[in-house]
Write a protein that holds these residues in place. Structure first.
Motif, PDB file in Angstrom:
ATOM      1  N   GLU A   1       0.796  -1.381  -0.165  1.00 35.34           N
ATOM      2  CA  GLU A   1       0.052  -0.049   0.000  1.00 35.34           C
ATOM      3  C   GLU A   1       0.767   1.386  -0.097  1.00 35.34           C
ATOM      4  N   SER A   2       2.084   1.434   0.513  1.00 29.27           N
ATOM      5  CA  SER A   2       2.828   2.293   0.742  1.00 29.27           C
ATOM      6  C   SER A   2       3.376   2.545  -0.691  1.00 29.27           C
ATOM      7  N   LEU A   3       4.033   1.474  -1.340  1.00 27.43           N
ATOM      8  CA  LEU A   3       4.520   1.759  -2.567  1.00 27.43           C
ATOM      9  C   LEU A   3       3.600   2.196  -3.615  1.00 27.43           C
ATOM     10  N   ASP A   4       2.402   1.586  -3.499  1.00 31.51           N
ATOM     11  CA  ASP A   4       1.349   2.094  -4.432  1.00 31.51           C
ATOM     12  C   ASP A   4       1.138   3.709  -4.369  1.00 31.51           C
ATOM     13  N   ALA A   5       1.089   4.057  -2.809  1.00 35.68           N
ATOM     14  CA  ALA A   5       0.696   5.344  -2.664  1.00 35.68           C
ATOM     15  C   ALA A   5       2.054   6.380  -3.432  1.00 35.68           C
ATOM     16  N   PHE A   6       3.066   5.769  -2.997  1.00 33.69           N
ATOM     17  CA  PHE A   6       4.458   6.669  -3.533  1.00 33.69           C
ATOM     18  C   PHE A   6       4.629   6.680  -4.838  1.00 33.69           C
ATOM     19  N   LEU A   7       4.279   5.592  -5.814  1.00 29.70           N
ATOM     20  CA  LEU A   7       4.064   5.775  -7.067  1.00 29.70           C
ATOM     21  C   LEU A   7       3.066   6.512  -7.806  1.00 29.70           C
ATOM     22  N   LYS A   8       2.260   6.779  -7.198  1.00 27.98           N
ATOM     23  CA  LYS A   8       0.952   7.582  -7.702  1.00 27.98           C
ATOM     24  C   LYS A   8       1.236   9.084  -7.152  1.00 27.98           C
ATOM     25  N   GLU A   9       2.062   9.690  -6.204  1.00 26.38           N
ATOM     26  CA  GLU A   9       2.055  10.830  -5.683  1.00 26.38           C
ATOM     27  C   GLU A   9       3.031  11.770  -6.688  1.00 26.38           C
ATOM     28  N   PRO A  10       2.724  12.882  -7.045  1.00 22.57           N
ATOM     29  CA  PRO A  10       3.495  13.826  -7.757  1.00 22.57           C
ATOM     30  C   PRO A  10       4.641  14.137  -7.231  1.00 22.57           C
TER      31      PRO A  10
ATOM     32  N   PHE B   1       8.061  14.332  -7.723  1.00 17.52           N
ATOM     33  CA  PHE B   1       9.338  14.838  -8.489  1.00 17.52           C
ATOM     34  C   PHE B   1       8.755  15.867  -9.263  1.00 17.52           C
ATOM     35  N   ASP B   2       9.177  17.171  -8.897  1.00 19.31           N
ATOM     36  CA  ASP B   2       8.923  18.347  -9.690  1.00 19.31           C
ATOM     37  C   ASP B   2       7.455  18.343 -10.199  1.00 19.31           C
ATOM     38  N   GLY B   3       6.702  17.599  -9.565  1.00 18.94           N
ATOM     39  CA  GLY B   3       5.295  17.804  -9.972  1.00 18.94           C
ATOM     40  C   GLY B   3       4.771  16.519 -10.759  1.00 18.94           C
ATOM     41  N   LYS B   4       5.667  15.768 -10.930  1.00 20.04           N
ATOM     42  CA  LYS B   4       5.602  14.275 -11.811  1.00 20.04           C
ATOM     43  C   LYS B   4       5.496  13.151 -10.730  1.00 20.04           C
ATOM     44  N   THR B   5       4.833  12.062 -11.437  1.00 18.58           N
ATOM     45  CA  THR B   5       4.961  10.991 -10.472  1.00 18.58           C
ATOM     46  C   THR B   5       5.986  10.001 -10.825  1.00 18.58           C
ATOM     47  N   PHE B   6       6.459   8.955  -9.887  1.00 20.05           N
ATOM     48  CA  PHE B   6       7.557   8.192 -10.221  1.00 20.05           C
ATOM     49  C   PHE B   6       7.594   7.664 -11.852  1.00 20.05           C
ATOM     50  N   TRP B   7       6.523   7.279 -12.254  1.00 20.69           N
ATOM     51  CA  TRP B   7       6.333   6.574 -13.473  1.00 20.69           C
ATOM     52  C   TRP B   7       6.568   7.696 -14.526  1.00 20.69           C
ATOM     53  N   GLU B   8       6.205   8.878 -14.401  1.00 19.83           N
ATOM     54  CA  GLU B   8       6.370   9.944 -15.326  1.00 19.83           C
ATOM     55  C   GLU B   8       7.778  10.313 -15.653  1.00 19.83           C
ATOM     56  N   CYS B   9       8.769  10.016 -14.533  1.00 17.38           N
ATOM     57  CA  CYS B   9      10.052  10.523 -14.791  1.00 17.38           C
ATOM     58  C   CYS B   9      10.945   9.413 -14.553  1.00 17.38           C
ATOM     59  N   GLU B  10      10.610   7.975 -14.487  1.00 17.08           N
ATOM     60  CA  GLU B  10      11.713   7.147 -14.076  1.00 17.08           C
ATOM     61  C   GLU B  10      12.518   6.903 -14.983  1.00 17.08           C
ATOM     62  N   LYS B  11      12.319   7.083 -16.186  1.00 17.54           N
ATOM     63  CA  LYS B  11      13.221   6.988 -17.429  1.00 17.54           C
ATOM     64  C   LYS B  11      14.540   8.000 -17.540  1.00 17.54           C
TER      65      LYS B  11
END
Length: 92
Positions: A64-73, A75-85
């Motif tokens: 649950e903690s990981l899921d919440a972390f991955l969805k929060e913006p 990193f400069d207003g972006k989620t983890f998945w939006e900037c992981e590359k």
């Protein structure tokens, strides 16, 4: 993910292992652990250019903690998945 496999990185996040990474000129640290009261605690800390806890969650499972972390913006207003590359996994 630069310098690493994204699946391995996310596995380490899920397991609460300490990971250090950079994004957009900033250095971050994430970890999770079980507190004395039995609650799971997960945090994102910016180390550079200044040190501060940017985000934390407690009282949830590691998933649950990981899921919440991955969805929060976080990193400069972006989620983890939006900037992981553009993130670089730093081993120190």
């Amino acid at each position: 993910m630069i310098n690493g496999n994204i699946d391995e990185f996310v596995d380490k996040l899920w397991g609460g292992e300490e990971v250090i990474y950079t994004y957009n000129g900033k250095k971050y640290f994430s970890q999770g652990y079980i507190q004395e009261n039995g609650d799971y605690y997960f945090e994102l800390v910016m180390w550079e250019p200044k040190t501060e806890v940017l985000w934390s969650i407690e009282g949830h499972t590691n998933q649950e903690s990981l899921d919440a972390f991955l969805k929060e913006p976080l990193f400069d207003g972006k989620t983890f998945w939006e900037c992981e590359k553009e993130m670089e996994w730093v081993d120190e």
